[in-house]
Motif scaffolding. Structure first.
Motif, PDB file in Angstrom:
ATOM      1  N   CYS A   1       0.824  -1.208   0.000  1.00 30.22           N
ATOM      2  CA  CYS A   1       0.000   0.000   0.000  1.00 30.22           C
ATOM      3  C   CYS A   1       0.859   1.259   0.000  1.00 30.22           C
ATOM      4  CB  CYS A   1      -0.901   0.020   1.240  1.00 30.22           C
ATOM      5  SG  CYS A   1      -2.544  -0.637   0.941  1.00 30.22           S
TER       6      CYS A   1
ATOM      7  N   LYS B   1      -0.346  -0.603  -5.226  1.00 26.64           N
ATOM      8  CA  LYS B   1      -0.841   0.077  -4.028  1.00 26.64           C
ATOM      9  C   LYS B   1      -2.359  -0.057  -3.903  1.00 26.64           C
ATOM     10  CE  LYS B   1       2.998   3.345  -4.158  1.00 26.64           C
ATOM     11  NZ  LYS B   1       3.453   4.708  -4.515  1.00 26.64           N
ATOM     12  N   LEU B   2      -3.051   0.176  -4.999  1.00 29.26           N
ATOM     13  CA  LEU B   2      -4.509   0.097  -4.970  1.00 29.26           C
ATOM     14  C   LEU B   2      -5.010  -1.334  -4.750  1.00 29.26           C
ATOM     15  CD1 LEU B   2      -5.575   2.571  -7.801  1.00 29.26           C
ATOM     16  CD2 LEU B   2      -6.074   2.780  -5.356  1.00 29.26           C
TER      17      LEU B   2
ATOM     18  N   TYR C   1      -4.598  -2.272  -1.201  1.00 25.32           N
ATOM     19  CA  TYR C   1      -5.582  -1.524  -0.404  1.00 25.32           C
ATOM     20  C   TYR C   1      -6.963  -2.180  -0.478  1.00 25.32           C
ATOM     21  CZ  TYR C   1      -8.825   2.374   0.574  1.00 25.32           C
ATOM     22  OH  TYR C   1      -9.837   3.166   1.047  1.00 25.32           O
TER      23      TYR C   1
ATOM     24  N   ALA D   1      -3.140   5.415  -0.786  1.00 29.08           N
ATOM     25  CA  ALA D   1      -3.949   4.563  -1.673  1.00 29.08           C
ATOM     26  C   ALA D   1      -5.408   5.015  -1.683  1.00 29.08           C
ATOM     27  CB  ALA D   1      -3.848   3.108  -1.225  1.00 29.08           C
TER      28      ALA D   1
END
Length: 423
Positions: free
Chosen positions: A13, A22-23, A26, A112
């Motif tokens: 993240c 990162k997304l 998340y 994120a």
């Protein structure tokens, strides 16, 4: 340790190679949060399959999405395999896992979350006016149940969760579609939420998670200068604050207002931690699906309650009671209390149920959305009576004395009021 896997997701993240990593990390943490840290393999597989469409909907390429999903699949596979060896029965592990995930989401996923919000704004601004207007209205209908950090998870059996949350006719009217499932597919393709599912021997369960960013778009101007909000909501209103009979907890709205969820709400009101349609380990054979399972810590023990709900038009007969007895007997975790909640039960069946150690609650009518409040009150009272009746004698005596004292004080208050009027 399970913390190693969660730390890997937290690190992705913050330090992922790109925004896709990162997304995706998340979204996976949100998924784990809403599944109490212990999703099934079937749910996980379904989530990852649909997450690929979400990532592509946010503007990333198919190869980027595939790469991110493959990485997550490896992480989650190791996580789920490790979970199999944990003593979940104590619930101490479950509490620690969820608390760990909550901490990560609230303190280490800020970038994120902001990244997703920015992308979502752009996507909705580029949508046509009708779609934008429908999305805004849907957000307004659900925002009071959502949490700004964790979003909102909807659940349903067989049907589309969104349709049960806001009404199928309303949903079709808003989005001008002939199927509620098409609305969920649209929202998924726009990166607003993600659906996943699992099946048992008896039912097919569908879930739809709406991401926090969907509820963080504070004004309509951020979405479109051509559409106006009917009313602005304050931050306090946007927090989780359910006020209806709908079974809502921790940012989660249980869309079905059937008997199982009315019972669950009553047990929560009595201080229990509750699971609906949960699978429990069996002594022999496959896991057993339990309608409602509740637990409450009493000193060093977790008091466990098994509830089977029969929301039928007809009377429950003896064969059903025999089946329930067999199911309870086959559970690895033995409940301290077992309850059957039914519309009605035949006299022979009730006699057998009580002989087998079941408490029987007869509601008198089938639970529906229109009578949910009345059914809830009846079930709450009956459950409260059950727990009061099994309390220690000393506690019952104290309760009796408190009641008598209250009546005496009320009598004195009335006499004082009369005296004050005479002067």
């Amino acid at each position: 340790m399970y913390t190693n896997t969660l730390e890997r997701l937290a690190k992705l993240c913050v330090e992922g190679a790109d925004d896709v990593e990162k997304l995706s990390a998340y979204f996976t943490l949100l998924f784990l949060y809403h599944e109490e840290g212990r999703p099934s393999k079937e749910e996980t597989s379904s989530f990852l399959y649909n997450l690929k469409e979400v990532i592509q909907g946010l503007g990333f390429s198919e190869n980027q999405a595939k790469s991110a999903i493959d990485q997550l699949r490896d992480i989650l596979e190791a996580y789920l395999n490790f979970l199999c060896n944990l003593p979940w029965e104590s619930n101490k592990v479950a509490d620690k896992v969820k608390a760990f995930i909550e901490n990560i989401l609230s303190s280490r996923c800020v970038y994120a979350a902001k990244l997703h919000l920015d992308k979502l704004k752009a996507i909705i601004n580029n949508a046509n006016d009708n779609t934008r207007r429908a999305i805004i209205e849907l957000r307004n209908l659900l925002i009071k149940y959502a949490n700004r950090i964790y979003g909102l998870k909807l659940e349903a059996t067989e049907e589309a969760p969104l349709a049960l949350a806001v009404g199928e006719f309303k949903l079709k009217e808003l989005f001008k579609v002939d199927s509620a499932f098409n609305v969920e597919r649209l929202l998924q393709s726009m990166g607003i939420g993600v659906g996943y599912e699992w099946s048992s021997r008896r039912h097919h369960y569908r879930k739809f998670m709406l991401f926090p960013a969907f509820f963080s778009l504070a004004t309509l101007d951020e979405w479109s200068q051509h559409v106006k909000m009917s009313e602005e909501r304050s931050d306090d209103e946007a927090e989780f604050s359910p006020s209806s009979i709908s079974d809502v907890t921790s940012g989660v709205i249980r869309a079905r207002e059937d008997l199982e969820h009315v019972v669950a709400r009553a047990l929560r009101a009595l201080g229990f931690q509750v699971w609906v349609n949960v699978r429990k380990a069996a002594r022999r054979g496959a896991a057993i699906e339990v309608d409602v399972w509740a637990e409450k810590r009493i000193s060093d023990t977790r008091f466990k309650v098994y509830v089977s709900c029969k929301n039928w038009n007809r009377d429950v007969d003896r064969s059903v009671v025999d089946e329930e007895f067999g199911r309870v007997f086959n559970l690895q975790e033995v409940p301290h209390l077992r309850i059957l909640v039914v519309k009605s039960m035949s006299r022979p069946a009730k006699e057998v149920a009580e002989a087998d150690g079941f408490f029987v609650i007869e509601v008198g009518e089938k639970a529906t959305r229109s009578n949910a409040d009345e059914v809830y009150k009846l079930i709450y009272k009956r459950l409260s009576d059950i727990f009061t009746s099994i309390a220690p004698p000393q506690l019952l005596e104290i309760a009796k004395r408190v009641g008598e004292t209250a009546k005496e004080l009320n009598k004195i208050a009335k006499e004082l009021a009369k005296l004050s009027q005479s002067y």
